[in-house]
Design a protein around this motif. Structure first.
Motif, PDB file in Angstrom:
ATOM      1  N   VAL A   1       0.850  -1.196   0.000  1.00  0.00           N
ATOM      2  CA  VAL A   1       0.000   0.000   0.000  1.00  0.00           C
ATOM      3  C   VAL A   1       0.889   1.251   0.000  1.00  0.00           C
ATOM      4  O   VAL A   1       0.651   2.203  -0.754  1.00  0.00           O
ATOM      5  CB  VAL A   1      -0.949  -0.011   1.224  1.00  0.00           C
ATOM      6  CG1 VAL A   1      -1.617   1.342   1.416  1.00  0.00           C
ATOM      7  CG2 VAL A   1      -2.007  -1.103   1.043  1.00  0.00           C
ATOM      8  N   ALA A   2       1.940   1.229   0.817  1.00  0.00           N
ATOM      9  CA  ALA A   2       2.842   2.386   0.872  1.00  0.00           C
ATOM     10  C   ALA A   2       3.567   2.574  -0.464  1.00  0.00           C
ATOM     11  O   ALA A   2       3.735   3.710  -0.929  1.00  0.00           O
ATOM     12  CB  ALA A   2       3.851   2.196   2.002  1.00  0.00           C
TER      13      ALA A   2
ATOM     14  N   GLN B   1     -14.576  -3.548   2.505  1.00  0.00           N
ATOM     15  CA  GLN B   1     -13.295  -4.168   2.869  1.00  0.00           C
ATOM     16  C   GLN B   1     -12.215  -3.094   2.981  1.00  0.00           C
ATOM     17  O   GLN B   1     -11.975  -2.365   2.013  1.00  0.00           O
ATOM     18  CB  GLN B   1     -12.860  -5.192   1.813  1.00  0.00           C
ATOM     19  CG  GLN B   1     -13.687  -6.447   1.784  1.00  0.00           C
ATOM     20  CD  GLN B   1     -14.842  -6.340   0.805  1.00  0.00           C
ATOM     21  OE1 GLN B   1     -15.303  -5.238   0.488  1.00  0.00           O
ATOM     22  NE2 GLN B   1     -15.323  -7.472   0.343  1.00  0.00           N
ATOM     23  N   PRO B   2     -11.564  -2.992   4.143  1.00  0.00           N
ATOM     24  CA  PRO B   2     -10.578  -1.922   4.341  1.00  0.00           C
ATOM     25  C   PRO B   2      -9.436  -1.973   3.304  1.00  0.00           C
ATOM     26  O   PRO B   2      -8.992  -0.931   2.822  1.00  0.00           O
ATOM     27  CB  PRO B   2     -10.027  -2.187   5.747  1.00  0.00           C
ATOM     28  CG  PRO B   2     -10.957  -3.139   6.386  1.00  0.00           C
ATOM     29  CD  PRO B   2     -11.697  -3.855   5.314  1.00  0.00           C
ATOM     30  N   GLY B   3      -8.998  -3.196   2.955  1.00  0.00           N
ATOM     31  CA  GLY B   3      -7.894  -3.325   2.007  1.00  0.00           C
ATOM     32  C   GLY B   3      -8.245  -2.698   0.666  1.00  0.00           C
ATOM     33  O   GLY B   3      -7.459  -1.923   0.095  1.00  0.00           O
ATOM     34  N   ALA B   4      -9.440  -3.012   0.174  1.00  0.00           N
ATOM     35  CA  ALA B   4      -9.875  -2.479  -1.117  1.00  0.00           C
ATOM     36  C   ALA B   4     -10.077  -0.973  -1.028  1.00  0.00           C
ATOM     37  O   ALA B   4      -9.718  -0.225  -1.954  1.00  0.00           O
ATOM     38  CB  ALA B   4     -11.159  -3.169  -1.555  1.00  0.00           C
ATOM     39  N   LEU B   5     -10.648  -0.484   0.091  1.00  0.00           N
ATOM     40  CA  LEU B   5     -10.903   0.948   0.241  1.00  0.00           C
ATOM     41  C   LEU B   5      -9.603   1.747   0.322  1.00  0.00           C
ATOM     42  O   LEU B   5      -9.567   2.923  -0.030  1.00  0.00           O
ATOM     43  CB  LEU B   5     -11.743   1.211   1.494  1.00  0.00           C
ATOM     44  CG  LEU B   5     -13.212   0.768   1.402  1.00  0.00           C
ATOM     45  CD1 LEU B   5     -13.915   0.954   2.732  1.00  0.00           C
ATOM     46  CD2 LEU B   5     -13.927   1.553   0.300  1.00  0.00           C
ATOM     47  N   LEU B   6      -8.556   1.100   0.763  1.00  0.00           N
ATOM     48  CA  LEU B   6      -7.263   1.779   0.866  1.00  0.00           C
ATOM     49  C   LEU B   6      -6.486   1.676  -0.453  1.00  0.00           C
ATOM     50  O   LEU B   6      -5.936   2.666  -0.956  1.00  0.00           O
ATOM     51  CB  LEU B   6      -6.459   1.118   1.996  1.00  0.00           C
ATOM     52  CG  LEU B   6      -5.301   1.900   2.584  1.00  0.00           C
ATOM     53  CD1 LEU B   6      -5.771   3.230   3.130  1.00  0.00           C
ATOM     54  CD2 LEU B   6      -4.644   1.075   3.683  1.00  0.00           C
ATOM     55  N   ALA B   7      -6.454   0.467  -0.997  1.00  0.00           N
ATOM     56  CA  ALA B   7      -5.543   0.229  -2.130  1.00  0.00           C
ATOM     57  C   ALA B   7      -6.109   0.738  -3.455  1.00  0.00           C
ATOM     58  O   ALA B   7      -5.376   1.337  -4.248  1.00  0.00           O
ATOM     59  CB  ALA B   7      -5.232  -1.262  -2.235  1.00  0.00           C
TER      60      ALA B   7
END
Lengths: 655, 38
Positions: A399-400, A445-451
């Motif tokens: 993500v970073a 989903q937090p992963g999808a919302l972030l990435a």
């Protein structure tokens, strides 16, 4: 008999030649002796010809089904198709060593021929290192594991290739991955040579970067093909299992990805010298470690068919490589201090450095997970980590990296002097819009919302940069399409890199989509019964058997809309009844429907059905990634005129 | 047999590999010899 003698003679002659080449290379490097350097090169070329001869002999033996050779007997049989019989060349231990040495000799020859005019000492030392590495493989083949060993009596048929390898993927994945592995030796050789010859300037980096790109490109193709093959063959609905051998292939790729970026900082600003040497050397050592892990069988792996007693040899090779690299780095450590430090604050070089730190940290995390069973085993309690460890660890880094990928290309060199909002308006807008769309669409989903917003931001950055180039081309004299092509060609390294970034973003979207939204169902169906997974309804129509030359296939027919999917199980009677699944996959850009036949009896047929969203994006992204790097680096760097403006950052900084 | 074949291959490769050394010997100035005309 004659073939075996001839093959062994080629190997033995090649060994003598590479030993001569290594010795002459070292002396020529020390003395700057041109004719001796030329002898070293010629001995290396001649050894390459010898390895071509040995490879041709092994291929002839395989294709003529000469089972008097133990290698041919153990890795092929008469039922094997001709292409797969030829692929058995690298399908077993001894053959893959020969294939590896052959590729290294050919790539090494090309690299020293291309560099010979640049510097006698640098090329002579690089030649010596390459010859030393090829010599190791030849020693192993001549004295320990010869592909030309003879059996006491020639059997009428061979044992055959393991069923998992009897697939079209066998023709493309191993050649690329092995080529990638062996190619890491070339930038390594030039790095060690630069240290020995005291050539730590930016010219060294420009030189080595080309070879690193070749290795990186081959490894990228090998990795993507490996994922694709695993996805199609292993029948578990996934493409990456964090298997030790997969990790071993990923680690040098990550280190080289970091190097490809940090090399630009050295070219541009003269900093990060020791760091760059460290990355190139680390990539090679990681590839040697990977080989050791595969060959020793010390870690459980899906690649366990490659296990052999050669582990100690490769461990010795790895140890010598570590000692030589460490000694060369320590010897030159005084010279490697950078004249300039990276300035604090946000800048292009700062972004490169941050990306490097993230990739190296990720490599270290993967390395730790991979060798943990070894390290913990020494204390008496073996610990093993699985996919959850890697996913938990790798996700924040990835993500970073996506965030750096979105912002970095827009930052000017040296320092950003204000104007942040204007600088980052396109990626910020794209991220905000994507986030809003996902939330409105019900994604939680937090992963999808972030990435995914970061993927959109990275894409916006690339598109904005292409737009800037197009606008620049419009201001030049001449018709726009022609000026645009000219600007793109003259700045191909930059625009190639953006294409590679778009490829990486597509891969990231595929990874996120297939993780966040994968759906699975296990069902047992009678003919005529249906199952619905996601928005897809599948109807089981029936089952049948087919007999092929080397196996019998149990094939189910499953209807989905207008299409019929045919998942199957293949059984190989000649191989002790070993069975493999063949998944039926229907791919669209949106999702894959992936059907596995688990078994069939009177109660019906058992299926596992997966719906894997966005998996196609991974394959397309992988192709774009490699295409971008190829397009950007096929030929030498462009002249300075008609360079497009280097991003909005440059104009902001100029104020 | 293998050793003999390997030796033959090396003999075949030798002229190509060692040519730069022979050429250097040929081009080295002979002590007491004449200066080459320009």
């Amino acid at each position: 008999m004659v073939l075996a003698e001839l093959g062994s003679a080629f190997l033995l002659a090649s060994l003598v030649l590479v030993v001569l080449s290594a010795g002459a290379g070292v002396v020529a490097g020390r003395q700057g002796d041109g004719p001796l350097a030329s002898v070293a090169r010629r001995a290396f070329y001649a050894a390459a010809v010898g390895l071509v001869g040995a490879s041709a002999v092994l291929l002839v033996a395989l294709l003529s089904r000469d089972f008097s050779l133990a290698y041919v007997f153990e890795h092929s049989d008469r039922s094997l198709s001709l292409p797969l019989t030829a692929a058995a060349f690298y399908g077993g231990q001894e053959g893959s060593l020969l294939y590896w040495a052959l590729l290294l000799a050919l790539m090494g020859s090309a690299s020293i021929a291309a560099s010979a005019a640049a510097s006698i000492r640098l090329t002579a030392y690089a030649n010596a290192v390459l010859a030393g590495i090829v010599a190791f493989f030849l020693v192993v083949m001549v004295f320990v594991a010869s592909p030309f060993s003879l059996l006491p009596a020639a059997p009428t048929d061979g044992l055959g290739l393991t069923p998992l390898l009897r697939d079209g993927g066998m023709l493309i994945h191993p050649p690329f991955l092995l080529a990638g592995y062996s190619a890491f030796a070339v930038p390594f050789a030039f790095a060690i040579a630069a240290l020995l010859a005291g050539r730590d300037d930016a010219a060294w980096v420009a030189h080595t970067r080309r070879y690193a790109l070749v290795a990186w490109g081959l490894q990228s193709v090998g990795l993507v093909l490996g994922m694709w093959w695993a996805y199609h063959v292993l029948g578990w609905g996934g493409y990456w299992g964090w298997d030790p051998v997969e990790n071993a292939a990923l680690m040098p790729w990550l280190a080289t990805t970091a190097y490809i970026h940090s090399a630009q900082v050295q070219e541009r600003r003269g900093t990060l010298r020791a760091w760059n040497f460290g990355l190139v050397i680390a990539a090679f050592l990681l590839s040697a470690l990977g080989t050791f892990l595969v060959r020793s069988g010390i870690l459980p792996s899906v690649h366990s068919f490659a296990v052999s007693p050669l582990g100690p040899w490769f461990f010795g090779f790895l140890s010598v490589s570590i000692v030589v690299s460490g000694a060369a780095l320590a010897w030159r450590s005084d010279r490697l201090r950078s004249p300039l430090a990276v300035e604090p604050g946000a800048s292009r070089e700062g972004a490169f450095l941050l990306q490097n730190v993230l990739l190296v940290a990720l490599t270290a995390a993967v390395l730790w997970g991979t060798v943990l069973p070894l390290v913990s085993g020494m204390t008496g309690r073996e610990l093993v980590v699985g996919a959850p460890y890697y996913e938990r660890t790798a996700t924040p880094f990835l993500v970073a990296v996506l965030a750096v990928l979105a912002v970095g290309p827009l930052l000017p060199w040296r320092r950003v002097r204000g104007g942040w909002l204007r600088l980052l308006r396109w990626p910020l807008a794209a991220a905000a819009l994507t986030l809003a769309a996902l939330v409105i669409g019900g994604v939680r989903q937090p992963g999808a919302l972030l990435a995914l917003p970061l993927v959109a931001a990275g894409l916006a950055t690339c598109v904005a940069e292409y737009g800037r180039g197009a606008a620049f081309a419009a201001r030049l004299a001449g018709p726009w399409p022609l000026t645009a092509v000219r600007v793109a060609a003259r700045n191909r390294r930059r625009y190639g890199a953006y294409l590679a970034h778009i490829g990486m973003l597509a891969v990231a979207a595929g990874l996120v989509g297939s993780h966040a939204w994968q759906q699975t169902r296990q069902v047992t169906l009678q003919p005529g019964q249906s199952v619905t997974v996601g928005s897809h309804t599948l109807t089981y129509e029936g089952i049948g058997t087919r007999s092929e030359t080397d196996h019998t296939a149990l094939i189910a027919r499953v209807r989905m809309g207008d299409e019929t999917l045919e998942p199957g199980r293949l059984t190989y009677p000649s191989l002790g009844g070993q069975a493999v699944t063949t998944a039926a996959i229907r791919s669209t850009p949106l999702d894959d429907v992936y059907v596995v036949l688990a078994g069939a009896d009177g109660a019906g047929a058992a299926f596992t059905v997966y719906v894997n969203p966005l998996v196609t994006w991974i394959w397309v992204g992988g192709a774009l990634l490699v295409a971008g790097v190829l397009l950007g680096n096929l030929v030498r760097p462009q002249p300075q005129e008609e360079r497009a403006p280097a991003g909005l950052g440059a104009t902001v900084a100029a104020r | 047999m293998t050793w003999i074949a390997a030796a033959l291959l090396l003999v075949l490769a030798a002229p190509f590999v060692l040519w730069p050394v022979f050429r250097r010997e040929e081009q080295a100035p002979v002590p007491g010899g004449e200066e080459p005309s320009s």
